[in-house]
Design an enzyme around this catalytic site. Structure first.
Site, PDB file in Angstrom:
ATOM      1  CG  ASP A 190     -37.951  70.220  42.758  1.00 57.87           C
ATOM      2  OD1 ASP A 190     -37.033  70.726  42.066  1.00 57.87           O
ATOM      3  OD2 ASP A 190     -39.147  70.543  42.665  1.00 57.87           O
ATOM      4  CD  GLN A 226     -42.407  75.305  39.437  1.00 62.17           C
ATOM      5  OE1 GLN A 226     -41.750  74.550  38.719  1.00 62.17           O
ATOM      6  NE2 GLN A 226     -41.832  76.226  40.198  1.00 62.17           N
ATOM      7  CE  LYS A 279     -38.244  74.145  37.455  1.00 61.08           C
ATOM      8  NZ  LYS A 279     -39.048  74.137  38.690  1.00 61.08           N
TER       9      LYS A 279
END
Ligand code: NAP
Length: 288
Positions: A124, A101, A57
């Site tokens: 997200d 995460q 990422k």
């Protein structure tokens, strides 16, 4: 094999599509007068797969010209400390997007942590506000993997009306938001889970089949309607370190009209959508 994959017209090339998306974002960013978008990534603990995902990422951020900040935290961190960090990032005007995460260590409640992120910084798309917005077809920030899949399906210019989409897997990350994305396009949607009875029969009714269960090559030719579109979300590492999807690709490809490979299918699209979402957060903040 790799050559065959790159040449087969049935393949939906997620790598190529994602490169196009990243190039467009890079061009947009290079024309900005103001500071570039900034993504803060929070990584708790030592899970090796999570470390690889975070590295990828950060690499994607660098590629498109975003700034990225990384917060590596001990697996021992307590929930209040983590919430305090997220609140600081929420209040930080230099941070556009925040990603925590997953999975988190068991003593941390990921629902509380995710819902602490400001909805407009939730890259997200997992915050309950953003999931609700998708559910009522007023999307704000959408979960990256299903959004990348819809992008791939849209690129085929299919008419969703009257199409039966069957999703195998009902997680919050993939299956459920995938169902909402397809419903919002006007498809008829069935969602299956591990308790579904006669799964193969249901799958054989699918014009669009999305497999997201995490079981290597589980979806065999017995699950496939001829000429359907098959999207393989699974990423499974076999004992010989080879990656494979949830679909028995080698045999299924002969039956279908389109299929995504693993790797180079859904995976790169997920990262591209994360970059899109970060840019979206930036635009929301700057009212662009
Ligand atoms: P998950 O949270 O473990 O959810 C798996 C889902 O599959 C659950 O709903 C489960 O049913 C269902 N399931 C499991 N076995 C089944 C079976 N035999 N028949 C029918 N349904 C079954 O997994 P996830 O996070 O959604 O991920 C799924 C796969 O996608 C994994 O391989 C993961 O690595 C991959 N993935 C890839 C990307 C990407 O970017 N390419 C992104 C995310 C995930 P229950 O609800 O009944 O337990």
């Amino acid at each position: 094999m790799q050559k065959l994959k790159s040449m087969n017209p049935k393949l939906i090339n997620g790598r190529l599509l994602s490169e196009q998306i990243l190039t467009n974002i890079k061009t947009y960013v290079s024309n900005l007068i103001a500071r570039p978008p900034c993504l803060a990534v929070v990584l708790v603990g030592e899970d090796p797969a999570s470390h690889i995902y975070v590295r990828n990422k950060k690499y994607a951020c660098a590629k498109v010209g975003f700034r990225s900040l990384e917060y590596k935290l001990s697996s021992e961190i307590d929930q209040d400390e983590l919430i305090e960090l997220i609140n600081q990032l929420n209040a930080n005007d230099d941070v556009d997007g925040i990603l925590v995460q997953l999975p988190l260590p068991k003593h941390l409640d990921s629902k509380i942590i995710i819902n602490t992120i400001l909805p407009n910084k939730d890259v997200d798309g997992f915050h309950k506000y953003n999931v609700g917005a998708l559910a009522v077809n007023q999307p704000n920030l959408c979960p990256c993997t299903p959004h990348g899949i819809i992008y791939m399906l849209d690129s085929l210019k299919i008419n969703y009306h009257g199409k039966h989409a069957v999703i195998v897997g009902a997680s919050n990350i993939v299956g459920r938001p995938m169902a909402l994305e397809l419903l919002n396009r006007g498809a008829t949607v069935t969602v299956c889970n591990s308790k579904t009875v006669n799964l193969a029969k249901k799958c054989r009714e699918a014009d669009i089949l999305v497999a997201a269960i995490g079981k290597p090559r589980y979806i065999t030719v017995d699950y496939i309607k001829p000429q359907s579109i098959v999207i393989d979300v699974g990423i499974n590492r076999l004992s010989d370190d080879v990656l494979c999807g949830d679909v028995d690709f080698e045999n299924v490809i002969d039956l279908v009209s389109y299929i995504t490979p693993v790797p180079n299918g859904v995976g790169p699209m997920t990262i591209a959508m994360l970059m899109e979402n970060t840019l979206h957060c930036y635009k929301l903040k700057n009212r662009i």
